[in-house]
Design a protein around this motif. Sequence first.
Motif, PDB file in Angstrom:
ATOM      1  N   PRO A 121      34.334 -80.707-141.157  1.00  0.00           N
ATOM      2  CA  PRO A 121      33.015 -81.167-140.706  1.00  0.00           C
ATOM      3  C   PRO A 121      32.213 -81.681-141.891  1.00  0.00           C
ATOM      4  O   PRO A 121      32.532 -81.374-143.041  1.00  0.00           O
ATOM      5  CB  PRO A 121      32.386 -79.889-140.123  1.00  0.00           C
ATOM      6  CG  PRO A 121      33.118 -78.768-140.757  1.00  0.00           C
ATOM      7  CD  PRO A 121      34.483 -79.261-141.079  1.00  0.00           C
ATOM      8  N   SER A 172      24.423 -74.477-142.075  1.00  0.00           N
ATOM      9  CA  SER A 172      24.963 -73.273-141.440  1.00  0.00           C
ATOM     10  C   SER A 172      24.166 -72.039-141.829  1.00  0.00           C
ATOM     11  O   SER A 172      23.609 -71.950-142.932  1.00  0.00           O
ATOM     12  CB  SER A 172      26.425 -73.093-141.859  1.00  0.00           C
ATOM     13  OG  SER A 172      26.872 -71.810-141.533  1.00  0.00           O
ATOM     14  N   GLU A 195      33.725 -73.480-141.320  1.00  0.00           N
ATOM     15  CA  GLU A 195      33.058 -74.105-140.175  1.00  0.00           C
ATOM     16  C   GLU A 195      34.085 -74.695-139.218  1.00  0.00           C
ATOM     17  O   GLU A 195      33.923 -74.636-138.004  1.00  0.00           O
ATOM     18  CB  GLU A 195      32.094 -75.203-140.664  1.00  0.00           C
ATOM     19  CG  GLU A 195      30.883 -74.683-141.413  1.00  0.00           C
ATOM     20  CD  GLU A 195      29.944 -73.862-140.541  1.00  0.00           C
ATOM     21  OE1 GLU A 195      29.666 -74.269-139.407  1.00  0.00           O
ATOM     22  OE2 GLU A 195      29.502 -72.782-140.997  1.00  0.00           O
ATOM     23  N   SER A 235      26.787 -81.586-144.431  1.00  0.00           N
ATOM     24  CA  SER A 235      25.490 -81.170-143.876  1.00  0.00           C
ATOM     25  C   SER A 235      25.660 -79.979-142.939  1.00  0.00           C
ATOM     26  O   SER A 235      24.759 -79.140-142.821  1.00  0.00           O
ATOM     27  CB  SER A 235      24.834 -82.338-143.146  1.00  0.00           C
ATOM     28  OG  SER A 235      25.711 -82.829-142.155  1.00  0.00           O
ATOM     29  N   ASP A 236      26.825 -79.884-142.280  1.00  0.00           N
ATOM     30  CA  ASP A 236      27.091 -78.731-141.413  1.00  0.00           C
ATOM     31  C   ASP A 236      27.144 -77.450-142.232  1.00  0.00           C
ATOM     32  O   ASP A 236      26.653 -76.400-141.810  1.00  0.00           O
ATOM     33  CB  ASP A 236      28.428 -78.908-140.676  1.00  0.00           C
ATOM     34  CG  ASP A 236      28.298 -79.808-139.466  1.00  0.00           C
ATOM     35  OD1 ASP A 236      27.270 -80.526-139.381  1.00  0.00           O
ATOM     36  OD2 ASP A 236      29.216 -79.810-138.623  1.00  0.00           O
ATOM     37  N   THR A 237      27.788 -77.564-143.406  1.00  0.00           N
ATOM     38  CA  THR A 237      27.894 -76.392-144.287  1.00  0.00           C
ATOM     39  C   THR A 237      26.516 -75.978-144.794  1.00  0.00           C
ATOM     40  O   THR A 237      26.161 -74.792-144.774  1.00  0.00           O
ATOM     41  CB  THR A 237      28.807 -76.721-145.485  1.00  0.00           C
ATOM     42  OG1 THR A 237      30.120 -76.976-144.994  1.00  0.00           O
ATOM     43  CG2 THR A 237      28.873 -75.580-146.482  1.00  0.00           C
TER      44      THR A 237
END
Lengths: 91, 229
Positions: B35, B43, A41, B38-40
């Motif tokens: 990051p 995603s 990410e 929660s971003d992972t």
Amino acid sequence: MSARAPQPSGGVKFPGSKLSAVAFAAVLLGGATAWIGARDERSAAAQDAAPQPASAPVNAPQRLGPNGGYARTNNAPAPARPKATTRTRAS
Amino acid sequence: MNARVPELVRIIAPVLAVIIAGTIVTRLAMPAGAPPFSDTLGSVHRWWYLGRASGFVAYALLVGSMVLGIAISSRVFDGLLVRPWVFEMHQFLSLFVLVAMAFHALILLPDPYAHFNLVELLAPFASPYRPLATALGTIAMYGLVAVAFSYYAKRWLGQAGWRNLHYVSFPLFAGALVHGVTAGADSGSTPVQVWYLASGLAIVFFTFFRILAVRSRSRPAPAGPQPFG
């Protein structure tokens, strides 16, 4: 995986050790997912932030993450398959 | 009630220790500027991340099962671990690794990017993604299913059949390792390379230890001094 006859087993023994193994697997799964996701990410966000030439096609090599990815492999999934996102998967 | 409290503590304490230690290690291993988790999880690639991570889990459990299995006959951990524990955990991990391998394969099914179908994930050479490398993993999975359940089929296999089937676990482990190295998208990173190298060398070490230990046990004891006359 030894080639010696095992001793007879008598039901569930060492429940603490078995639960620890399950906990280890769960923690490893969460930790590895967090680590892999963070790396990908972060590199994807860096690619999105970088200025792109107007004519650059999606999945152009300069948009790839540091550890390669589907688009750079010789046997990547068929290009006809629709992608869910325009962002390049880092790997 | 009171007698059960120490037993519960004995069960829960190692589990809590594993969770706390794992959380700390994960925190420390996070790359700088990572990051939030929660971003992972949010995603679109989360299935792909989980598939890669579960591959490491399955491989780690396989290494543990192999080491403990070799330790049963080599007795390498005698004095360090009690033998019933070694056998029980070997048997448990042999089955648990099958669950982890199935999870590793099937979690990729909902990935919206790769569009794997069930046949591509479960049939060798059917995957469009690195067909040979993924086939090695699939073949290793089916082979390990046979090895794990051979204990329960020992009555029909016989001692020799069961033993020979267990020997197959060594090439199957090699297949799983090569699958991880060649199909894994993270094989380029240093920690992953160190892990593959260390685990592979550990299995080689314990295997040779077992060969030498069994050979030395089967050697006849040296004869004592012959009496004169």
